[in-house]
Scaffold this motif. Structure first.
Motif, PDB file in Angstrom:
ATOM      1  N   SER A  69      -8.184 -12.275  -7.114  1.00 33.39           N
ATOM      2  CA  SER A  69      -9.043 -11.102  -7.223  1.00 33.39           C
ATOM      3  C   SER A  69      -8.975 -10.599  -8.647  1.00 33.39           C
ATOM      4  O   SER A  69      -7.979 -10.815  -9.338  1.00 33.39           O
ATOM      5  CB  SER A  69      -8.647 -10.009  -6.228  1.00 33.39           C
TER       6      SER A  69
ATOM      7  N   THR B  99      -9.774   0.065  -3.260  1.00 32.05           N
ATOM      8  CA  THR B  99      -9.949  -1.336  -3.637  1.00 32.05           C
ATOM      9  C   THR B  99     -10.325  -2.003  -2.310  1.00 32.05           C
ATOM     10  O   THR B  99     -10.164  -1.380  -1.266  1.00 32.05           O
ATOM     11  CB  THR B  99      -8.636  -1.913  -4.220  1.00 32.05           C
TER      12      THR B  99
ATOM     13  N   HIS C 242     -13.550 -11.428  -5.545  1.00 40.89           N
ATOM     14  CA  HIS C 242     -12.566 -11.900  -4.562  1.00 40.89           C
ATOM     15  C   HIS C 242     -12.950 -13.329  -4.188  1.00 40.89           C
ATOM     16  O   HIS C 242     -14.064 -13.554  -3.702  1.00 40.89           O
ATOM     17  CB  HIS C 242     -12.575 -11.008  -3.320  1.00 40.89           C
TER      18      HIS C 242
ATOM     19  N   GLU D  78      -2.641   8.263  -3.058  1.00 42.63           N
ATOM     20  CA  GLU D  78      -3.915   8.225  -3.781  1.00 42.63           C
ATOM     21  C   GLU D  78      -5.110   7.978  -2.876  1.00 42.63           C
ATOM     22  O   GLU D  78      -6.248   8.018  -3.331  1.00 42.63           O
ATOM     23  CB  GLU D  78      -3.891   7.095  -4.818  1.00 42.63           C
ATOM     24  N   VAL D  79      -4.864   7.691  -1.610  1.00 46.22           N
ATOM     25  CA  VAL D  79      -5.989   7.378  -0.729  1.00 46.22           C
ATOM     26  C   VAL D  79      -6.674   8.662  -0.266  1.00 46.22           C
ATOM     27  O   VAL D  79      -6.025   9.595   0.196  1.00 46.22           O
ATOM     28  CB  VAL D  79      -5.522   6.559   0.498  1.00 46.22           C
TER      29      VAL D  79
ATOM     30  N   GLU E  95     -15.517  -5.983  -8.510  1.00 47.89           N
ATOM     31  CA  GLU E  95     -14.330  -6.628  -7.979  1.00 47.89           C
ATOM     32  C   GLU E  95     -14.711  -8.004  -7.471  1.00 47.89           C
ATOM     33  O   GLU E  95     -15.628  -8.149  -6.661  1.00 47.89           O
ATOM     34  CB  GLU E  95     -13.624  -5.784  -6.906  1.00 47.89           C
TER      35      GLU E  95
ATOM     36  N   GLU F  98      -9.581  -5.178  -0.701  1.00 39.48           N
ATOM     37  CA  GLU F  98      -8.916  -6.298  -0.011  1.00 39.48           C
ATOM     38  C   GLU F  98      -8.994  -6.161   1.500  1.00 39.48           C
ATOM     39  O   GLU F  98      -9.408  -7.078   2.209  1.00 39.48           O
ATOM     40  CB  GLU F  98      -7.431  -6.386  -0.413  1.00 39.48           C
TER      41      GLU F  98
ATOM     42  N   ILE G 191       0.832  -1.209   0.000  1.00 41.42           N
ATOM     43  CA  ILE G 191       0.000   0.000   0.000  1.00 41.42           C
ATOM     44  C   ILE G 191       0.864   1.255   0.000  1.00 41.42           C
ATOM     45  O   ILE G 191       0.455   2.304  -0.479  1.00 41.42           O
ATOM     46  CB  ILE G 191      -0.994  -0.017   1.187  1.00 41.42           C
TER      47      ILE G 191
ATOM     48  N   ALA H 143     -10.901  -7.610 -11.647  1.00 38.59           N
ATOM     49  CA  ALA H 143     -11.762  -6.436 -11.824  1.00 38.59           C
ATOM     50  C   ALA H 143     -11.754  -5.927 -13.256  1.00 38.59           C
ATOM     51  O   ALA H 143     -10.763  -6.068 -13.966  1.00 38.59           O
ATOM     52  CB  ALA H 143     -11.302  -5.304 -10.901  1.00 38.59           C
TER      53      ALA H 143
ATOM     54  N   HIS I 104      -6.040 -11.612 -11.081  1.00 42.16           N
ATOM     55  CA  HIS I 104      -4.847 -11.960 -10.304  1.00 42.16           C
ATOM     56  C   HIS I 104      -5.006 -13.282  -9.568  1.00 42.16           C
ATOM     57  O   HIS I 104      -6.074 -13.560  -9.022  1.00 42.16           O
ATOM     58  CB  HIS I 104      -4.581 -10.942  -9.183  1.00 42.16           C
TER      59      HIS I 104
ATOM     60  N   TRP J 269     -16.690  -0.271 -10.893  1.00 46.59           N
ATOM     61  CA  TRP J 269     -16.110  -1.541 -11.315  1.00 46.59           C
ATOM     62  C   TRP J 269     -16.868  -2.690 -10.691  1.00 46.59           C
ATOM     63  O   TRP J 269     -17.774  -2.485  -9.873  1.00 46.59           O
ATOM     64  CB  TRP J 269     -14.605  -1.608 -10.970  1.00 46.59           C
TER      65      TRP J 269
HETATM   66  C1  86X Z   1      -4.249  -2.898  -6.768  1.00 45.99           C
HETATM   67  C2  86X Z   1      -5.554  -4.967  -6.903  1.00 45.99           C
HETATM   68  C3  86X Z   1      -6.860  -5.722  -7.144  1.00 45.99           C
HETATM   69  C4  86X Z   1      -9.175  -6.056  -6.441  1.00 45.99           C
HETATM   70  C5  86X Z   1      -7.310  -5.693  -8.540  1.00 45.99           C
HETATM   71  O1  86X Z   1      -6.597  -5.296  -9.437  1.00 45.99           O
HETATM   72  C6  86X Z   1      -8.611  -6.324  -8.831  1.00 45.99           C
HETATM   73  C7  86X Z   1      -9.669  -6.018  -7.827  1.00 45.99           C
HETATM   74  N1  86X Z   1      -7.932  -5.355  -6.249  1.00 45.99           N
HETATM   75  C8  86X Z   1      -5.633  -3.480  -6.870  1.00 45.99           C
HETATM   76  N2  86X Z   1      -4.313  -1.547  -6.208  1.00 45.99           N
HETATM   77  C9  86X Z   1      -4.233  -1.367  -4.883  1.00 45.99           C
HETATM   78  O2  86X Z   1      -4.105  -2.313  -4.120  1.00 45.99           O
HETATM   79  C10 86X Z   1      -4.355  -0.026  -4.399  1.00 45.99           C
HETATM   80  C11 86X Z   1      -4.294   0.235  -3.036  1.00 45.99           C
HETATM   81  C12 86X Z   1      -4.408   1.538  -2.610  1.00 45.99           C
HETATM   82 CL1  86X Z   1      -4.334   1.902  -0.965  1.00 45.99          CL
HETATM   83  C13 86X Z   1      -4.593   2.574  -3.521  1.00 45.99           C
HETATM   84  F1  86X Z   1      -4.723   3.824  -3.061  1.00 45.99           F
HETATM   85  C14 86X Z   1      -4.663   2.325  -4.877  1.00 45.99           C
HETATM   86  C15 86X Z   1      -4.542   1.014  -5.323  1.00 45.99           C
HETATM   87  N3  86X Z   1      -4.591   0.752  -6.641  1.00 45.99           N
HETATM   88  C16 86X Z   1      -4.481  -0.513  -7.060  1.00 45.99           C
END
Ligand code: 86X
Length: 512
Positions: free
Chosen positions: A285, A136, A188, A115-116, A186, A138, A109, A287, A257, A184
């Motif tokens: 996971s 996202t 899981h 970006e959060v 998602e 998770e 992260i 999307a 993934h 989207w």
């Molecule tokens: C990655 C991963 C995954 C579930 C997928 O590609 C399919 C659906 N998630 C997403 N990713 C991040 O983990 C992520 C985390 C934070 Cl905190 C963020 F700000 C942006 C992110 N962008 C992508």
């Protein structure tokens, strides 16, 4: 009738987030920019004038109007039915996540942290602790996977949610393609074995290919991401990759993934197997997002505006009465209504434009701008001959057909348009693919906006090096994917970048 346009709503003006442009007169339809001359402006103009998008006064946020949402709904309908066959269940998890839980994933992260987006107040008072908006899910979901999964009998767990996510991006926002909030699905899932997880990764990837190729008529390559480009939290990442010839950029269409057991470790997601021993689950996971709509717009749009593949067109056939001065307007209107009724009864999405304050010519441009695949014109001559005129949006061809054959002709034409759009897009994409062997060929191809297929040693250091050596105003080159469909790699083929023995063919290029 979806006529949303209303008075004076044309042009790229809008909230403060939009571009400043001259307000067009209400009666003046048409595109100010050409796709080949100024692709960026052309794209903004298409999504606004087709009434898919309205700009909003927060940068990177856009209003999705019915013309976009109905496409999203059609994609959703297909995908939901398919994943139901795979035993996926619908869930909805909260939008908010505590800092504490979000941090559980902190290794990967870290890179995403800027970006959060955070909520820090309610009214005027500070919250006890800031709450994040999901980028996202998770970290939102997996604590509950840990709670819900106890025994092998609880597996597989297959969860899908349709929702919005927020990523506060800073690089230039583009409607659908890069927005700060997007829609989207998602998925899981958790399995007892890696084999089951591996199998699902590819089943889902195939559904993504079908969304792009069979619905959006956008050719994609299925493949595997490099170690650098994969989701850092997972084991391996597969994707469908599209290509935009006008900008010479690759674009990731969707990802599937295999997470391996990384998250099972982090979130303690274990089950008791048949022998009574504890094991960690295997997770996936996956999307796809509203970005897919933007890729479709970029692929098929032309100088008259949007071009919609019939399978995702909210209106597939627009019927326009063409009443000449002394014609029997009532009879013409009735013939139009009858055509729409017949088509609707046969399952087509047809609609009638009876607005009296617009000329037929204005309506032609309007519906062309919105990308409707077929236009039916009915005038006095058609009425007399018991025929209708059908005009194709994709190639402008006109045919006069007996009114009695309406349904069969419309079906055949829509199928033909759907196939033709994919075929044309594939030819354009394929014409951009360049197979290269040396660094010089690589940089030349990159400057020529090519989709590069290159023999590669598959070393992370080399990909880093390529990035460093190609960085500039347009952004660096990187791997898009290693396509599953591999050309033959003759013994002794060397990596274009390192000169070491090549292990595979990979797609390289600049990307969105
Ligand atoms: C990655 C991963 C995954 C579930 C997928 O590609 C399919 C659906 N998630 C997403 N990713 C991040 O983990 C992520 C985390 C934070 Cl905190 C963020 F700000 C942006 C992110 N962008 C992508």
């Amino acid at each position: 009738m979806s006529s949303g346009g209303g008075k004076g709503a044309k042009g790229g003006k809008g909230g403060g987030g939009g571009k400043k442009k001259e307000v067009k007169k209400e009666t003046k339809l048409g595109m100010a920019y050409k796709k080949d001359d100024n692709f960026g402006e052309w794209y903004s103009e298409v999504v606004v004038n087709s009434e898919m998008i309205e700009y909003y006064d927060i940068s990177g946020c856009y209003i999705l109007r019915p013309w976009a949402m109905e496409i999203w709904e059609l994609l959703k309908e297909f995908f939901d039915a398919e994943i139901k066959k795979l035993k996926l269940k619908p869930y909805y998890f909260p939008l908010f996540v505590t800092e504490n839980v979000l941090q559980k994933e902190k290794d990967h992260i870290e890179g995403f942290a800027p970006e959060v987006a955070w909520v820090t107040k309610s009214g005027k008072s500070d919250l006890e602790a800031p709450i994040a908006i999901r980028p996202t899910s998770e970290t939102v979901m997996y604590p509950y996977f840990s709670k819900w999964i106890r025994s092998h009998r609880d597996l597989p767990l297959r969860c899908n949610q349709w929702c919005n996510v927020v990523r506060w991006e800073f690089s230039n926002p583009t409607p659908f393609i890069r927005s700060r909030e997007f829609l989207w699905q998602e998925g899981h899932t958790a399995f007892a074995t890696k084999e089951e997880a591996d199998e699902e990764v590819l089943q889902i990837l195939e559904l993504y290919r079908r969304i792009y190729e069979e619905f959006l008529a956008v050719p994609v390559s299925k493949g595997r991401k490099s170690e650098m480009e994969k989701f850092a939290g997972g084991l391996y990442t597969t994707s469908v990759e599209a290509f935009i010839p006008n900008t010479g950029r690759g674009i990731q269409g969707a990802t599937s993934h295999c997470l391996g057991q990384n998250f099972a470790k982090m979130f303690d997601i274990t089950f008791e197997n048949e022998k009574g021993a504890r094991e960690m689950v295997w997770q996936n996971s996956w999307a796809y997002t509203t970005r897919s709509i933007g890729v479709m717009v970029m692929t098929h749009g032309d100088d008259k505006g949007l071009v919609l593949p019939p399978r995702v067109a909210p209106i597939q056939v627009i019927v326009i009465p063409v009443p000449y001065k002394d014609a029997d307007t009532t009879a013409i209107k009735e013939a139009c209504e009858s055509a729409v009724y017949t088509l609707n009864e046969s399952g087509f999405r047809a609609d009638l434009d009876t607005r009296e304050n617009y000329s037929p010519g204005w309506k032609y441009s309007h519906w062309e701008m919105k990308g409707v695949p077929l236009r039916i014109e009915i005038g006095p001559k058609d009425l007399a001959n018991q025929q209708v005129r059908i005009v194709r949006r994709d190639n402008g061809l006109k045919v006069d057909i007996p009114a009695a054959n309406l349904v069969e002709e419309v079906k055949a034409l829509l199928d033909e348009i759907q196939a033709n759009l994919l075929k044309t897009a594939k030819e354009k994409r394929d014409a951009c693919i360049e197979v290269i062997h040396t660094w010089d060929e690589f940089t030349t191809a990159l400057n020529n906006k090519r989709l590069i297929l290159a023999p590669w040693c598959d070393e992370e250091e080399v990909e880093k090096d390529v990035k460093a050596r190609t960085k500039g105003d347009l952004g660096a080159a990187k791997t898009l994917c290693t396509p599953f469909d591999q050309p033959e790699l003759p013994e002794g083929t060397l990596c274009f970048a390192s000169g070491k023995p090549a292990k595979k063919w990979s797609f390289w290029g600049r990307s969105y």
